[in-house]
Write an enzyme that holds these catalytic residues in place. Structure first.
Site, short mmCIF file in Angstrom:
data_model
loop_
_atom_site.label_atom_id
_atom_site.label_comp_id
_atom_site.label_asym_id
_atom_site.label_seq_id
_atom_site.Cartn_x
_atom_site.Cartn_y
_atom_site.Cartn_z
N HIS A 99 13.39 -40.00 10.79
CA HIS A 99 13.30 -40.65 9.48
C HIS A 99 12.41 -39.89 8.51
CE1 HIS A 99 9.61 -42.69 11.21
NE2 HIS A 99 9.20 -42.53 9.98
N ASP A 129 15.22 -41.49 16.82
CA ASP A 129 14.23 -41.20 15.77
C ASP A 129 13.41 -39.96 16.10
OD1 ASP A 129 13.10 -41.53 13.30
OD2 ASP A 129 11.59 -42.97 13.96
N SER A 206 3.76 -41.08 11.03
CA SER A 206 5.04 -40.89 11.70
C SER A 206 5.24 -39.42 12.07
CB SER A 206 6.19 -41.34 10.81
OG SER A 206 6.16 -42.72 10.60
#
Length: 457
Positions: A99, A129, A206
């Site tokens: 992402h 992901d 992230s």
């Protein structure tokens, strides 16, 4: 030994933490040596993504768009994505979240010493992901070693390193607070499997590193459970074992992540099921369906059997089973423990990709059709896997609705029948919609159930 002393000091009684340090050794106790060693391998990632203007459904319709044309209408714009990544090899292999970089047109990687490089995506997978990047660097780069995820235990001290909120590289500490978490954060098809930590993780973290006290990577920080948008002490990291499989496939030139296909449907065994199934406690997955091409069926599994472990590791959810299979890797054999009529047995299951047979025979309806641009494929195991369709789906599925969106068709709709005639092949749909018929009754199967679409053209 030094790390052990640090852990003991940090876990000491709260009263001791309030005392004035009594020696130079106590004053010097900190995470600094560990961070100094690991931080250079954690990078900041800046990605540019071209975002298409949303508009209304009619504005996006090829038939009506001419009526909505506006020279001052919104054009595609550039969005900037911010995240973190971890260098895994001296030659510049980097792992991050899909992402963060999956849809990027331009990627810049900035090291902690402010060196900056361009990068490209070698392999990405939205469901997991994860994305593997390659830095365009000529010199050797600092990197982190991967730790075997099976060794990680609840209660271990960990550090999360990343770039939260874009303020620059930061470090937070905590413990591993849970293992085998599934159905939370990241992924769209329920294949997520995570390590849980209470080390504060915030937006921008992230793709960053979750490391142990030896400086080894145990996971890639991917998401948080929050209502406010900030860290509430519940963060999730993708285990290093799955990262290793991604790196292996990326180095072989794979353009799509190869995940072993099970070809089964099932559900976790709860307390009501455990006794009748011969279990002394809830655990495992009871099989409710098997595809004819399933490698589990070929290995001797049957509906009603309970899968309790894969390669010696217990599995309690379908997501956990798929994770264990993915870590084992395509082309290998997994040892699966099966419970039938209260008797356990081991079966050997070949880990294969979902077969792309029979041929999908894609068809795109032309301008003379009633629904131009409608793209269809015949359902086979590979299509089931790619589109997350129910295991029992058969026939024809809509890949792109085209002008079919005007009459209510959606991507993922399985067309069962048109005007009372069953549909088994994309050409069946093309034939009916290419004829002179103007009244159409189409029966489609969706996750929510069967739907009848009636329209006149």
């Amino acid at each position: 030994m030094r790390h052990l002393l640090l852990i003991l000091a940090l876990l000491a009684a709260p009263v001791a933490a309030q005392q004035v340090p009594q020696s130079q050794a106590q004053i010097q106790l900190s995470f600094a040596p560990l961070v100094r060693e690991a931080a250079p391998a954690v990078v900041n990632i800046y990605a540019k993504i071209m975002a298409e203007p949303r508009g209304t459904p009619l504005q996006r319709d090829p038939f009506f768009e001419r009526f909505f044309r506006d020279p001052f209408s919104e054009k595609p714009r550039v969005q900037n994505s911010l995240g973190s990544g971890v260098i895994l090899s001296a030659d510049g292999i980097v792992v991050s979240n899909y992402h963060v970089v999956g849809m990027a047109t331009e990627i810049r990687v900035v090291l902690s010493d402010r060196r900056e490089y361009s990068a490209r995506v070698l392999l990405g997978d939205e469901d997991s992901d994860l994305a593997i990047l390659k830095i365009a660097a000529e010199e050797d780069l600092p990197f982190l070693e991967l730790r075997d995820s099976a060794e990680v235990e609840v209660g271990e001290l960990v550090l999360a390193i990343g770039n939260p909120f874009g303020v620059g590289q930061t470090v937070s500490s905590g413990i591993v607070s849970g293992l085998a978490r599934s159905g939370v954060g990241g992924g769209n098809s329920g294949v997520g499997y995570f390590i849980q930590t209470d080390a504060p993780i915030n937006p921008g973290n992230s793709g960053g590193a979750l490391i142990d006290v030896a400086g080894r990577l145990i996971g890639i920080n991917t998401s948080i459970l929050t209502r406010s948008g900030g860290s509430n002490g519940i963060g999730f990291a993708i285990p290093a074992d799955l990262v290793a499989v991604f790196v292996e496939q990326a180095r072989t030139g794979a353009r799509r992540f190869g995940r072993p296909w099970a070809g089964i449907s099932g559900q976790p065994v709860d307390s009501d099921m455990a006794g009748p199934l011969g279990l002394d406690r809830p655990g495992g997955i009871i099989v409710s369906g098997l595809h004819p091409a399933s490698p589990f069926l070929a290995a001797g599994l049957d509906v009603g059997d309970v899968i309790t472990s894969v390669d010696g590791a217990p599995v309690n959810t379908p997501a956990e089973m798929i994770y264990r299979m993915s870590v084992a890797g395509l082309g290998r054999t997994a040892q699966v423990t099966r419970l039938r009529d209260g008797v356990e047995a081991e079966i050997s299951v070949s880990l294969i990709a979902a077969p792309d047979l029979p041929p999908r025979d894609e068809a795109v309806l032309g301008q003379r059709s009633l629904l131009p641009g409608l793209r269809l494929v015949r359902i086979n195991p590979a299509v089931l896997s790619e589109m997350n369709l129910p295991l029992e789906s058969e026939g024809v599925v809509v890949v792109d609705a085209g002008l079919g969106a005007r009459v209510g068709l959606r991507s993922g709709d399985v067309i069962l029948a048109i005007n009372g005639v069953e549909v088994a092949h994309p050409e069946d749909v093309a034939t009916v919609l290419g004829g002179q018929v103007r009244r159409i009754e189409m029966i489609v199967q969706r996750v929510t159930g069967r739907t009848v679409l009636r329209f006149r053209i």
